[in-house]
Each structure stands twice: as structure tokens, then as C-alpha cells.
Motif scaffolding. Structure first.
Motif, mmCIF file in Angstrom:
data_model
loop_
_atom_site.group_PDB
_atom_site.id
_atom_site.type_symbol
_atom_site.label_atom_id
_atom_site.label_comp_id
_atom_site.label_asym_id
_atom_site.label_seq_id
_atom_site.Cartn_x
_atom_site.Cartn_y
_atom_site.Cartn_z
ATOM 1 N N VAL A 1 10.717 -11.499 -16.411
ATOM 2 C CA VAL A 1 10.830 -10.493 -15.352
ATOM 3 C C VAL A 1 9.707 -9.465 -15.473
ATOM 4 N N VAL A 2 9.482 -9.016 -16.712
ATOM 5 C CA VAL A 2 8.394 -8.055 -16.939
ATOM 6 C C VAL A 2 7.077 -8.630 -16.445
ATOM 7 N N LEU A 3 6.840 -9.909 -16.743
ATOM 8 C CA LEU A 3 5.591 -10.539 -16.333
ATOM 9 C C LEU A 3 5.444 -10.514 -14.818
ATOM 10 N N LEU A 4 6.555 -10.787 -14.119
ATOM 11 C CA LEU A 4 6.489 -10.818 -12.662
ATOM 12 C C LEU A 4 6.215 -9.421 -12.104
ATOM 13 N N ILE A 5 6.922 -8.439 -12.659
ATOM 14 C CA ILE A 5 6.698 -7.064 -12.204
ATOM 15 C C ILE A 5 5.237 -6.678 -12.408
ATOM 16 N N SER A 6 4.739 -7.031 -13.586
ATOM 17 C CA SER A 6 3.359 -6.680 -13.888
ATOM 18 C C SER A 6 2.393 -7.359 -12.924
ATOM 19 N N GLY A 7 2.730 -8.593 -12.520
ATOM 20 C CA GLY A 7 1.878 -9.275 -11.557
ATOM 21 C C GLY A 7 1.796 -8.490 -10.256
ATOM 22 N N VAL A 8 2.948 -7.965 -9.831
ATOM 23 C CA VAL A 8 2.966 -7.158 -8.615
ATOM 24 C C VAL A 8 2.112 -5.907 -8.795
ATOM 25 N N LEU A 9 2.274 -5.259 -9.958
ATOM 26 C CA LEU A 9 1.486 -4.056 -10.219
ATOM 27 C C LEU A 9 -0.002 -4.373 -10.200
ATOM 28 N N ASN A 10 -0.366 -5.554 -10.752
ATOM 29 C CA ASN A 10 -1.769 -5.957 -10.750
ATOM 30 C C ASN A 10 -2.327 -5.980 -9.339
ATOM 31 N N ILE A 11 -1.550 -6.582 -8.456
ATOM 32 C CA ILE A 11 -2.005 -6.629 -7.062
ATOM 33 C C ILE A 11 -2.102 -5.216 -6.511
ATOM 34 N N ALA A 12 -1.133 -4.390 -6.890
ATOM 35 C CA ALA A 12 -1.101 -3.038 -6.347
ATOM 36 C C ALA A 12 -2.329 -2.239 -6.763
ATOM 37 N N TYR A 13 -2.863 -2.484 -7.935
ATOM 38 C CA TYR A 13 -4.037 -1.680 -8.281
ATOM 39 C C TYR A 13 -5.369 -2.356 -7.966
ATOM 40 N N PHE A 14 -5.364 -3.644 -7.701
ATOM 41 C CA PHE A 14 -6.649 -4.267 -7.342
ATOM 42 C C PHE A 14 -6.844 -4.390 -5.825
ATOM 43 N N TRP A 15 -5.751 -4.628 -5.130
ATOM 44 C CA TRP A 15 -5.890 -4.885 -3.695
ATOM 45 C C TRP A 15 -6.545 -3.714 -2.954
ATOM 46 N N PRO A 16 -6.135 -2.448 -3.209
ATOM 47 C CA PRO A 16 -6.763 -1.354 -2.468
ATOM 48 C C PRO A 16 -8.286 -1.348 -2.594
ATOM 49 N N ILE A 17 -8.792 -1.745 -3.730
ATOM 50 C CA ILE A 17 -10.241 -1.750 -3.907
ATOM 51 C C ILE A 17 -10.869 -2.786 -2.992
ATOM 52 N N VAL A 18 -10.290 -3.986 -3.033
ATOM 53 C CA VAL A 18 -10.851 -5.074 -2.234
ATOM 54 C C VAL A 18 -10.696 -4.764 -0.749
ATOM 55 N N TYR A 19 -9.506 -4.299 -0.408
ATOM 56 C CA TYR A 19 -9.235 -3.981 0.995
ATOM 57 C C TYR A 19 -10.200 -2.906 1.483
ATOM 58 N N GLY A 20 -10.318 -1.860 0.690
ATOM 59 C CA GLY A 20 -11.199 -0.760 1.076
ATOM 60 C C GLY A 20 -12.634 -1.225 1.218
ATOM 61 N N ALA A 21 -13.048 -2.102 0.342
ATOM 62 C CA ALA A 21 -14.442 -2.525 0.341
ATOM 63 C C ALA A 21 -14.780 -3.338 1.586
ATOM 64 N N PHE A 22 -13.870 -4.186 1.992
ATOM 65 C CA PHE A 22 -14.211 -5.102 3.081
ATOM 66 C C PHE A 22 -13.661 -4.666 4.441
ATOM 67 N N PHE A 23 -12.524 -4.002 4.445
ATOM 68 C CA PHE A 23 -11.858 -3.801 5.729
ATOM 69 C C PHE A 23 -11.841 -2.352 6.177
ATOM 70 N N GLU A 24 -12.468 -1.471 5.412
ATOM 71 C CA GLU A 24 -12.528 -0.095 5.856
ATOM 72 C C GLU A 24 -13.974 0.343 5.824
ATOM 73 N N SER A 25 -14.236 1.461 6.421
ATOM 74 C CA SER A 25 -15.589 1.976 6.289
ATOM 75 C C SER A 25 -15.497 3.409 5.799
ATOM 76 N N HIS A 26 -16.641 3.891 5.410
ATOM 77 C CA HIS A 26 -16.653 5.168 4.715
ATOM 78 C C HIS A 26 -16.003 6.278 5.527
ATOM 79 N N ASP A 27 -16.327 6.348 6.823
ATOM 80 C CA ASP A 27 -15.845 7.493 7.595
ATOM 81 C C ASP A 27 -14.483 7.239 8.227
ATOM 82 N N ASP A 28 -13.975 6.027 8.037
ATOM 83 C CA ASP A 28 -12.691 5.740 8.654
ATOM 84 C C ASP A 28 -11.803 5.024 7.642
ATOM 85 N N ALA A 29 -11.352 5.763 6.656
ATOM 86 C CA ALA A 29 -10.559 5.146 5.599
ATOM 87 C C ALA A 29 -9.161 5.729 5.596
ATOM 88 N N ASP A 30 -8.195 4.886 5.240
ATOM 89 C CA ASP A 30 -6.845 5.401 5.087
ATOM 90 C C ASP A 30 -6.777 6.286 3.851
#
Lengths: 598, 129, 548
Positions: free
Chosen positions: A436-465
Motif C-alpha cells: 500500500v505504501v508503495l502505491l501511495i508513493s507512486g501517486v505522490l511521485n506523479i504528483a511532484y513530477f507531473w506539474p513540471i512536465v505539464y508546465g513545461a509543455f502545456f503552459e506558457s510563462h505569462d499564462d500559467a496556473d
């Protein structure tokens, strides 16, 4: 499988080749091209020597060198322990990994150091080579005393790399690093080694378990605790992890190879030696220490992931990710104890833990190299400034995305295979809670890496969430300007420490950039301010005024000296994930587990 | 109680030299520690050493001893002064004299430089520099 | 022929000591040449002696009776020795090698850096002779005499640069040192009173109750216990154990650089050696196994532990390099004394004894080498750049790469980083202590690594990772050739303001560092050399002879 041991100078040669390179590097300090050539030659040579032993090791041959093979010496280093190196499967795993990745790092660091025009490059490359010598020594050490020798040398050799910048912050990080690693090595590991020696009269791996089983269980547990904690310091086990985020002040190649591969893995590798060969899984299970180790690892991997969520400095987030990911390895090893008692799953958890060593190395090295490349090309260090950077550095961020996916355990990348084994093994060993811990951690991994990837490709500097996690104080956004002047550390115990580090980190960045801006601290008056946020949007971090330029997908984003290694390693990570058996590591690991579990 | 009395009586009558030695020893050590005058410190040191010499000498005065070099037949009768401790003390005295000489020579140099023999003053003078 | 060697080793430098003064009447500045000649011959003789001791199986015990057999032990062992015996065995044989090596090595330093003048070299030779005697003598009273000869010449040499500062330090050393030696003498007096003997072997036998005129062992005798107390306090003063260490920082700091190198490597080592010798061969483990005798040993251990902790702590607080390393010695000798006590403590078995003896012997040698090397480096850096304080060391690594490198290696060696002889010593002391299960002591021994790191890391950081502080040091004059030429910078600096850095100094510092590392791989040879001593202690035998 019949083991047979062959006397050979090759293990020593693998260790010494980069030591020889040190002398050559120092001697050619006036000619940077020659100097870097020595690094590359040594790295290729080192890998060639290590790889030359691989077929033999896979067939059950072990190559052994001892001090006794030097004419006139009888090999004894201290009573009860020879100074001996032995290339066995477990050692090969680590040596192969470290020497292979050094080749790419050698190119990358040449590009990085030149790109930033760093001072003291000779010392940097010399220490780097010395660190690799020590790492290979750790891999091949035949007994606890020999591994201690190289473990200490590794601490000494990497200290100059951590303190490389010579700023106050770098020196403080260096001090902290020395204090932690010497506490781990010179105190804990030494004490554990001595205790094992006193209890069993030997320290050779694989020869101690029987005597330890007969010794006073309290002392045997103490020995395990000392050794595991001592190696755990370098493996970033909480609560002894805090040197690792601080050490990120080092140049990125150092963070990459040493603090994601060689140094931290030497800790994890040490734990592997202790669990698999000093105590062996059965005894670890009987003494009940395996479960304790697994519990510490489980705590570390969850807590570190949560801290990583709130780190805005990219390298710092990666550091906490490292802390978290290393604990997967330790978790796998720790679970070997309970699994051995339960009678099932031992093999699976060990394979999972060990396979995570190369898997994590490939992925994390990619991530660090990307972070360093971004730093060199755009001087951007903070995630909050990276929105839209995918336009500027498409290939880099693509590699980053792949590696991040692997970290989270998404299939077809290296991380998936090892996590799968761990998951299955934990269930087999009747320790489903860890699954269970492993699964939770997997979710957390996505939670801290995805914003970087998302921000890099799908947002722009002046229009970011907004990025609530890194920008708001814990516990939600305080209303209006009320939070401005108030003490910021309220209800934020975990991050109070980070704040200090990050302020200092910001200072450092300025010095690297050449102009020092002491206005940093005045930003404390901003309305919305989180402890962990980098407020200082100055001119050399983040996108240029007009937003990121667009660079094509053909490598226009920067020097190939750095881009090349990134792509090569990420390709390696994918290979590990798609065809794990062809990539040698899994085969090697199966040989290891055969040897341990039978 | 009686045992203590007997012990004290024995000490005062037949073993008073040890008492004397102990007193000298303590007095000497006290001077070394407590006096702030450097010369007096050296004097204290001498006193301390002298006490030890006396201790050796009194130990040489043994009942029924015999010469170690030319053994006579059987044990000797009566009081006998062993030559060995006396030789030792002679050596120790020479050492002591040499020490005193070196100590005084150092003091002379200190005095000529700082103009004081008092340890406290010396400390102040040196702290000023 | 080899029976003459122990006497020759002592007599040669002492007679040689008269030459610089005598010949000096005719010619100026012959001191160095004479000392070099005498000490070269001395080193040759020492090597000869070492071959004689270690040449055969195990270790041969070479005895020289002063005055010849007439006064010596005749026939049966019942006849006690009257004359003075000089003994070269496995223990003293090793130590005289160290003395001869260091004495010759320091000359390389003193040629340019040391106090000039013939009188200095007379003192220097006399000190060497005294140390040889200290290590070689087999007689308790004779040990006192040599302690005092060493002490006297050391006081003189500390003050030999004729400045008043050093005179004050020397006087402080004299007062404390003499008190210590006198306490030792008092202890010897007690032993003499009880046993009627002064020869170490004879006293040891009498204490064991071997001769027929003694009824049983004397181990329970309170007089003997008091004797051990006085001897321990006296010799701990000489070895600078807390709280009797106060003379050492002043003396080391005020002495001329060459003298500091010499005395830091050998003089305290002599005190610690004497303590080990008396504890092991005169009192033996059997003494401490009786009744409550082990308590006094534990008292000594407590002081030694305090010494380790406080010595390191004080070292970390020092601003001047020489004081820093002086306090470091306080701490390291604490470790050695712990080892000496652990070896005879009844809580440990034979294995504890064996390992602790290895530890003491190796660390005595190793510490002498390392500390001497460190002071040589400090001295050479001071001669080259004028830097004597920690803050003046900022960024020196770029100007003096070789000396800084030596300091790094030697500093890490004193921390106990392998593979150096410093690690070997610490390892054996640690596993020896571990065998006794005296947990607080074990903790102190292991923690000493971290405590030592406190001051070494601070120093290395200054050297390598700190730019020269502005306006801080008079030392920070720009170099003529700039920082880009590390190779040639060291030697070319003889014209520098502060100095007189010579190739000899650099060679001494660098070779100490190299030797420290090389000996780190000689573990088996060193333990083999120490094995006869361990065997003797285990068997409670007063004579260290052929082992195995």
C-alpha cells in the motif's frame, strides 16, 4: 551453482585506473582538452575492465585480488581481514552501473563546467576520478574492513566536490556532508564492523552469518543497527538524510553521478551487503531487524515524497525524490528478512530492491542532467519559472518527461519493473501494508513530477496556473496581506529548515551568475509568500522578457556535449524497462539472488 | 579505636621519618602550587624532591639486611644501612641540582625580559603584549 | 657483538653531544654536520639492532648489563641483578627505530629552520641519547634518570630560541614535568621498599611472589597499589593526560619549529611508552585481577577518556596551529592510555589484551610519525608564508600544494581515515576495547574519530575552500609566480618575506605523509612485530622474548 574464484589483478585495475588518471589530470591542468580527455579515457577504460569480467561472473567465476598478491606482503590488512577485492555478482552490479554511467558523465561534466566557466576545474575532475575509484572499491570490497576503507575514501573524495563553489553556502554544505558521512562511516560503520569482528573473528562477506546467529541476539541486533544506520546515512535514510538536499549546491554533474548514483548507491549497496551477505535474510528475519529497516524505509519514502511536493528549486525536488527512491531499494532489502521468515517472496523483494539500483540510477541521472542543462542554458533553477520551457528545450524536457514517468512506475520505463517486483514481493511476504505504501508513493511521485512536465509543455510563462503546493503556506492560503509580516514558520515545521536552505541557495545562484543581489531578503514583504518559494524573479533566472524562444527538435537547444549524454541515458532507461533481460542487470541480479537464496 | 592509637603510636615512635617525609612532601607541593613567585616555586620543587630523597634514605635503614654484593653467611644481625638507596639518592640529587640550575637560568631570562618574578604580574604583562 | 648495541646507542649521542660545543670553540657552525654524522651512525646502529632483535624467529631479547657480568645476574634466576640492565626487545626495538628515524628526519628541517648554533645541536644529541636510554632501559630507577635527562634537555631546547615567551613555557614545563617525575620516583621508592629490587624483571617476579623469601604474591599489598598510583600519575604527567596536560600546549607553541617536531613525535611518546612498559611488564594483568585493583585502572581510564574528549574539544577552539595540534596530542595520548589499561583490564580476555597491545604499539609509532609530520608541515608553512593561525591558512592550498597535501593526508590520518597507520592504531584500540565490553570506553574510542574531525575538517576547509581573507593576514602577500604554478611554487619561495622554507622541510613533511599511507598497508608486519609483546602481556611474563 559452482563458484570458483580466480586470482586476478583486474578488480584492482578497475579501481586504480581512475587513480592513475588523477595524476594525469593534475599534471595537465594547463590544457583543458587534454585534461578532459584523460577523464574520458579513464572512464572508458574503467568500464572496459569491469565489463571484461562480466561474462565470467555470469558463469559463476569470481575474480579476486588481495594485497597478498603483491610480492613481499601477506595480504592481512588488520587482524582478521585481508585487504581484498572480489568481483562477485553483487559487486559487478554496482561497478558496472557506476563505471558505465561515468562515461556519459565525463562528457556531460566537460560541457557543464565549460558552459558555466567554473573555477577550480582541475580539482573538480581529479576529485571526480578519485570518487569513482572509491566507488568501484566499495563495489568489489571483499569484507567489511575493505568496504569501510573505500567508504571513508569516498567521503573524503567527494567533499571537495560538494564544497566546490567555495561560497559560504557550499562550505556549510560541505561541513554538513563531512559531519554526516563521517558519523555514518567513521563512527557507525566502524563500530558495526568492529562488533561483527569481535563476535565472529572475521569480516568477510558471506562468512559471518553462522557465528552471528549464535552470538548474543542483542549484540547482533546492535551490529545490524550500526551497520544499517551507517550505510543508511549515505543512502539518505531518514532521519539522517538532511545532508543530501544541502549537497545539491554542488555542480550538477556531481549531483547527478555522485548524489544519485555513486555515493548514495554506495550506501544502498552497503545495506545490500549487510542484509544479503553479512547477516543473510534468514537471520535478518529471525532477529526482527528486517521489518524495522523496512519500516524506516517506508516512512522515508513517503515523507520524502511529501516534502518533495513543496520544493520549488528543481534540484532540491530531485534530491528529495532521490531520498524517497533510495528507500525503495532499502525497503526491498529490509523486506527480505520478513519474507525469509514467511518462506515466500524473498527472491522477489530482493530482485525488486536490487533492480531499483540501476533503474533509479538511469532515470535520476537523466533528470539531474536535464536540470543541469537547463541551468547552463537558461540559468533557470526554479520550477515556478519553468512554465513553457518545453518550447525552448524540447528534447531535454521530453527526456525529463520519460524519466519522470519511469520514476512514477509507469510501464515501459525502468522504474516499472523494479516496483512491480517489490509490489508482488511485499504481498507474497504477507506484508501487504508495504505494498500500500508503495502505491501511495507512486501517486505522490506523479504528483511532484507531473506539474513540471505539464508546465513545461502545456503552459506558457505569462499564462500559467497557480501552483498552490509550492506557493501557499501549508494549511491553505492565508487571507489578504495578513500573512505578510508574520513569522512564516508557523505550522510548517518540516519546511522551516527548507526555507533557510533555499534562501541560501538563492544567494548561491547569484554568485554563480556573477552579480550578487542582496535584495533577496526584502522580498519577505510580499503578500503571498511561502517558506519554500523562490520570490526573487530576477533577470537571469526564468524566461527572457519576451517569453521562451522556440528551439527546434533537432538539438538547437544547446551543446551536444550535454544533450548527447542525456538522450543516451534516457534511452538506457527505456531499454531497461522494455527488455530488462537483455540489459544484463536483471540477469546479474538473478545470479545474485540464486547465490543468496539458493 | 585502640588499633588507631596503636598505629599512631607506632608511627610516632619508630616510623616518624615517614611522617616527616610526608609533611615535607606536602609542604613542597603546596609551595609549587600556591606560591606565585617563580623562585619560590623552584624552592618548593627542591623541597618536594628532598622529601623523596629522605624517603629513600630512611628505607635503606633495615633490620637484619645484608650486603647485596658480597653475601655473608646467613642473615645479618642488627641495623644495617643498604648502600643501594644511597647511591640512588646521590644520582637523584645530581639530577635535582641540574634541574634547579636550568630552572633558575630560565627565571633569569624571564626576569631580564619582563622585570618580574611574580606569576600574576607576568601573566598581566604578557597579556598586554 | 649485538649485546653491546643497546649501550652504544645511548653512549654515542651523549658523547657526540660534547663535540659541537668542543669543536665549536675552533670553528663556527659545525653543529649540524656533527649531529648529522652522529645520527647517521646512530641510525645505522639502530637498524643493526632491529635486525638482531627481529632477525630470528619471533623476537630476540638482547640484554646488556652495564658494568659487565660481575655485577649482573649470576647463574640461577634467584640471584637478582645489582647492575643496570639495558634491554632491547620487541617493544623497545621498535621504539628506537622511531627515535633514530625522527632524529635524522628533523635534522633536515633544522638545517635551515631550526635554531642555529652549536649549543642547540649539543642539546639535540643529548636529547636523542636520553630518549634512547628511556626506551632501552630495563631498570625502574634508571628510567627515572633518563626521564629527567629527556626532561632537562627538552626544557632547554624549548627555550633555545632565546625569547622570553619560550622561557616562560619552558619553566612551566619544568615545574610540572619535574613534579611528575618525582611522583614517579616516589612510586618506584614504594616498590623498592616492598621488593628490594629495581630491575623491572626482578620487581615483577617479586610482586608475583616468585622468590622463596617472599610469601606469596604481593598483589594485594596496599603499598604496591599506592606505588602504581604514584607511577601512573607521574607518567601520565609526562604523557600529558588530562588534567596534567597543561604544560604541553604552551611548550609546543613556544618552542622553535624544529624542536616542536621532535618533542611532539618523541617526548610524550616516551612517557606513554614508560607507562605501558611499567603497567604491562612490572605490574602485569595479574596484579589488576586481584581484589579491587582494577578500580584504580578504571580511574586512569576515566582520566584518559576525559583527555580524549576535552583534548579534541580544546583543539577545536584553538586559533593557533601549534596549540591546536598540541591539544590534539592530549587527545591521542588519551587513546593510547586507554589502550594500555584495556590490555591489562580483567574484563577483557586474551583477545582484548592482544588487540589492545597491537593498538598501543601501532598508535605510539603512528602518532609519533603523524604528529611529527603535522608539526613539520605547520612549521614549513610558517616558514614559507608566515601563517601560524588558522585564519591565515585561508586559501594556502593554491600557493603551497605539496605542504597542503601533506597536511590533508596527515590530518585525515589522525582522524583515522584508512588506509593509513592512524586507522590501524585506532582500529586495534577500538576492537580491543570492544572485547572488554566496557561500553562507555568503547563509545569514547569510536566517538574520538568524530571529535578529531572537528578540528581537522575546519583546517582543511580553510586550506582548500576559503579565499584569503581581506586584510586578515600579513601572510597573504602576493606570490611572484602566481597561483598557476603549483609544482614549482614550493621550492622557489626561499626568498619570501617570512622566510626560509627549504626543500628539506618540504621533503620531511611529504615523506611523513607518504610513509603514513604506506604503513597503512603494513598492518600484518606491524602486528607481527607487536605479537611478542602481546604474548608476554597475556602470559604476564616480565620478559618480552621470542613470541608466536
Amino acid at each position: 551453482m559452482v563458484e570458483h574464484v580466480v586470482d586476478s589483478w583486474r578488480p584492482l585495475a578497475a579501481v586504480l585506473i581512475s587513480t592513475v588518471a588523477i595524476a594525469l589530470i593534475v599534471a595537465s591542468h594547463r590544457r583543458p582538452n587534454v585534461r578532459e580527455a584523460w577523464s574520458v579515457i579513464a572512464s572508458v577504460g574503467k568500464f572496459a575492465i569491469v565489463a571484461s569480467m562480466l561474462p565470467g561472473v555470469l558463469d559463476g567465476t569470481e575474480y579476486r585480488w588481495s594485497l597478498g598478491m603483491v610480492p613481499g606482503l601477506d595480504g592481512e590488512f588488520v587482524a582478521g581481514a585481508e585487504f581484498a577485492l572480489r568481483a562477485d555478482p553483487l559487486g559487478m552490479l554496482f561497478a558496472l552501473l557506476a563505471s558505465f554511467l561515468w562515461i556519459f558523465t565525463a562528457f556531460y561534466s566537460a560541457g557543464y563546467m565549460r558552459g558555466l566557466d567554473e573555477p577550480n576545474q582541475t580539482r573538480f575532475f581529479a576529485s571526480f576520478a578519485a570518487s569513482l575509484s572509491a566507488a568501484i572499491g566499495i563495489a568489489f570490497a571483499e569484507n567489511l574492513v575493505t568496504i569501510f576503507v573505500f567508504y571513508e575514501l569516498l567521503s573524503v573524495a567527494t567533499y571537495p566536490l560538494v564544497a566546490h563553489d567555495e561560497t559560504d553556502e557550499a562550505r556549510a554544505a560541505g561541513r554538513k556532508y563531512l559531519a554526516y558521512t563521517f558519523f555514518g562511516g567513521g563512527f557507525l560503520v566502524l563500530a558495526g564492523t568492529a562488533l561483527v569482528f569481535v563476535l565472529t573473528d572475521t569480516t568477510t562477506f558471506g562468512a559471518t552469518a553462522a557465528d552471528l546467529a549464535e552470538a548474543d541476539p542483542a549484540l547482533a541486533r546492535a551490529a545490524f543497527g550500526l551497520l544499517a544506520a551507517g550505510f543508511g546515512v549515505k543512502a539518505g535514510l531518514m532521519p539522517l538524510h538532511s545532508w543530501l538536499p544541502d549537497a545539491m549546491v554542488a555542480p550538477t554533474p556531481v549531483s547527478g553521478l555522485l548524489h544519485a548514483v555513486a555515493v548514495v548507491k554506495s550506501g544502498a549497496f552497503g545495506v545490500a551487503r549487510v542484509v544479503l551477505e553479512v547477516f543473510e535474510p534468514d537471520l535478518v528475519g529471525e532477529l526482527g531487524v528486517g521489518l524495522a529497516l523496512a519500516a524506516v524505509a517506508a516512512f522515508t519514502l513517503t515523507a520524502a515524497s511529501i516534502i518533495a511536493l513543496r520544493a520549488d528549486r528543481l534540484k532540491r525536488r530531485l534530491a528529495f525524490s532521490t531520498v524517497s527512491q533510495l528507500s525503495y531499494i532499502v525497503l526491498g532489502l529490509g523486506l527480505a528478512g520478513p519474507a525469509a521468515v514467511a518462506g515466500s517472496g524473498t527472491k522477489t523483494v530482493i530482485i525488486g530492491g536490487l533492480l531499483h539500483i540501476p533503474a533509479h540510477a538511469f532515470m535520476k541521472l537523466t533528470l539531474f542532467f536535464c536540470a543541469g542543462f537547463i541551468h547552463v542554458e537558461t540559468h533557470t533553477d526554479y520550477i515556478s519559472e519553468m512554465d513553457g520551457i518545453g518550447k525552448r528545450m524540447p528534447l531535454t524536457m521530453a527526456a525529463f518527461a520519460v524519466a519522470a514517468a519511469g520514476m512514477a512506475g509507469i510501464p515501459l520505463v525502468a522504474g516499472f519493473v523494479s516496483k512491480w517486483f517489490l509490489l508482488i514481493g511485499a504481498v507474497e511476504a504477507n506484508q501487504a501494508i508495504f505494498a500500500v505504501v508503495l502505491l501511495i508513493s507512486g501517486v505522490l511521485n506523479i504528483a511532484y513530477f507531473w506539474p513540471i512536465v505539464y508546465g513545461a509543455f502545456f503552459e506558457s510563462h505569462d499564462d500559467a496556473d497557480g501552483k498552490p503546493l509550492v506557493e501557499f503556506p501549508l494549511g491553505g492560503r492565508a487571507s489578504g496581506g495578513a500573512s505578510a509580516g508574520e513569522p512564516k514558520a508557523v505550522a510548517d515545521g518540516g519546511a522551516a529548515d527548507d526555507a533557510h536552505d533555499d534562501d541560501a541557495a538563492a544567494t548561491d545562484e547569484h554568485q554563480e551568475g556573477g552579480h550578487h543581489d542582496t535584495a533577496d531578503h526584502e522580498h519577505a514583504g510580499h503578500a503571498v509568500h511561502s517558506d519554500d518559494q523562490h520570490e526573487d524573479h530576477d533577470h537571469h533566472g526564468g524566461p527572457p522578457p519576451g517569453g521562451w524562444e522556440r528551439a527546434g527538435w533537432t538539438g538547437a537547444e544547446g551543446s551536444w556535449l550535454m544533450l548527447g549524454p542525456i538522450l543516451a541515458i534516457v534511452a538506457g532507461a527505456v531499454v531497461l524497462g522494455v527488455v530488462p533481460y537483455q540489459a544484463m542487470f536483471l540477469e546479474l541480479i538473478e545470479v545474485i539472488t540464486e547465490g543468496v537464496v539458493g | 579505636m585502640t588499633e588507631t592509637l596503636l598505629f599512631v603510636g607506632d608511627l610516632l615512635t619508630s616510623q616518624y621519618t615517614y611522617l616527616l617525609v610526608a609533611i615535607l612532601l606536602v609542604v613542597g607541593l603546596y609551595i609549587v602550587v600556591a606560591s606565585s613567585n617563580l623562585v619560590k616555586k623552584v624552592i618548593g620543587l627542591n623541597l618536594f624532591q628532598t622529601a623523596i630523597f629522605l624517603f629513600f634514605i630512611s628505607a635503606a635503614y633495615v633490620q637484619g639486611g645484608q650486603s647485596p654484593i658480597l653475601p655473608s653467611e646467613g642473615a645479618g644481625e642488627g641495623l644495617y644501612a643498604s648502600p643501594l638507596p644511597q647511591v640512588l639518592v646521590l644520582t637523584a640529587i645530581v639530577v635535582g641540582v641540574a634541574l634547579t640550575a636550568v630552572g633558575l637560568a630560565l627565571i633569569v631570562r624571564i626576569y631580564s625580559e619582563y622585570g618580574t618574578l611574580d606569576e600574576e604580574t607576568l601573566r598581566e604583562v604578557r597579556a598586554d603584549e | 657483538m649485538s649485546e653491546l648495541l643497546p649501550a652504544l646507542l645511548i653512549v654515542l649521542p651523549i658523547i657526540g653531544a660534547t663535540l659541537p660545543l668542543g669543536v665549536g670553540l675552533l670553528r663556527e657552525n659545525v653543529g649540524w654536520s656533527i649531529a648529522a654524522l652522529v645520527l647517521s651512525v646512530e641510525a645505522g646502529l639502530t637498524a643493526w639492532l632491529a635486525t638482531a632483535v627481529y632477525g630470528g624467529e619471533g623476537a630476540t631479547r638482547i640484554v646488556h648489563v652495564l658494568g659487565g657480568e660481575t655485577f649482573g645476574r649470576r647463574g640461577a634466576t634467584e640471584n637478582f641483578v645489582v647492575g643496570i640492565e639495558l634491554v632491547a626487545d620487541a617493544f623497545s626495538g621498535l621504539m628506537v627505530l622511531l627515535v633514530a628515524g625522527v632524529a635524522l628526519g628533523v635534522l633536515a628541517f633544522a638545517r635551515r629552520g631550526g635554531p642555529r648554533g652549536n649549543a642547540f645541536y649539543s642539546g639535540y644529541l643529548l636529547l636523542t641519547g636520553g630518549l634512547m636510554g628511556l626506551f632501552l632501559t630495563g631498570d625502574l630507577f634508571n628510567l627515572f634518570v633518563f626521564l629527567e635527562i629527556v626532561g632537562l634537555t627538552t626544557y632547554g631546547l624549548v627555550a633555545s630560541d632565546r625569547d622570553a615567551e619560550s622561557a616562560v613555557a619552558a619553566l612551566k614545563y619544568l615545574v610540572i614535568g619535574t613534579t611528575g617525575a618525582s611522583l614517579y620516583l616516589l612510586g618506584v621508592g614504594y616498590l623498592f621498599l616492598r621488593t628490594g629490587a629495581l630491575n623491572m624483571v626482578d620487581v615483577s617476579r617479586s610482586l608475583a611472589g616468585e622468590p622463596e623469601w617472599i610469601d606469596g604474591a604481593l598483589y594485594g599489598d596496599s603499598l604496591v597499589l599506592a606505588a602504581f598510583g604514584f607511577i601512573a600519575v607521574g607518567l601520565m604527567t609526562k604523557a600529558a593526560i588530562y588534567p596534567l596536560h597543561t604544560w604541553q600546549p604552551d611548550a609546543y607553541a613556544a618552542a622553535p619549529d624544529a624542536v616542536t617536531v621532535y618533542i611532539s613525535a618523541l617526548v610524550s611518546t616516551g612517557g606513554a611508552y614508560a607507562f605501558a612498559r611499567v603497567t604491562w611488564t612490572v605490574f602485569t594483568p595479574e596484579f589488576f585481577a586481584v581484589g579491587q585493583n582494577a578500580r584504580i585502572l578504571e580511574l586512569v581510564i576515566v582520566l584518559a577518556c576525559l583527555s580524549v574528549v576535552l583534548g579534541s574539544g580544546l583543539a577545536a577552539m584553538q586559533r593557533r596551529l601549534k596549540r591546536l595540534f598540541a591539544y590534539s596530542s592530549v587527545s591521542q595520548f588519551g587513546l593510547i592510555v586507554i589502550g594500555v589499561c584495556v590490555a591489562v583490564h580483567p574484563a577483557g580476555g586474551t583477545q582484548a589484551t592482544r588487540l589492545a597491545v597491537y593498538g598501543v604499539v601501532i598508535h605510539l609509532l603512528g602518532h609519533g610519525l603523524i604528529k611529527g609530520g603535522l608539526f613539520a608541515t605547520v612549521g614549513a608553512l610558517a616558514h614559507g608564508t608566515g601563517a601560524r593561525r588558522v585564519r591565515e591558512y585561508a586559501g594556502l592550498a593554491k600557493r603551497r600544494p605539496f605542504l597542503s597535501g601533506s597536511m590533508a593526508v596527515l590530518g585525515l590520518a589522525i582522524v583515522g581515515v584508512p588506509p593509513t597507520i592512524g586507522f590501524l592504531g585506532k582500529w586495534y584500540l577500538a576492537v580491543g576495547a570492544l572485547n572488554t565490553r566496557l561500553w562507555p570506553v568503547i563509545f569514547v574510542v569510536f566517538a574520538s574519530t568524530l571529535l578529531t574531525l572537528l578540528y581537522v575538517a575546519r583546517l582543511l576547509e580553510k586550506l582548500y575552500f576559503d579565499g584569503p581573507a581581506e586584510g586578515a593576514a600579513p601572510a597573504a602577500e602576493p606570490e611572484p609566480e602566481g597561483p598557476g604554478a603549483p609544482g614549482g611554487a614550493d621550492g622557489a619561495m626561499m626568498t619570501d618575506g617570512a622566510g626560509s622554507l627549504s626543500y628539506g622541510m618540504i621533503a620531511l613533511a611529504v615523506s611523513a605523509a607518504v610513509l603514513t599511507v604506506l604503513l597503512g598497508f603494513a598492518g600484518s608486519a606491524l602486528t607481527a612485530a607487536a605479537e611478542p609483546i602481546a604474548q608476554a602481556v597475556i602470559e604476564a611474563a616480565p620478559e618480552v622474548s621470542a613470541g608466536g
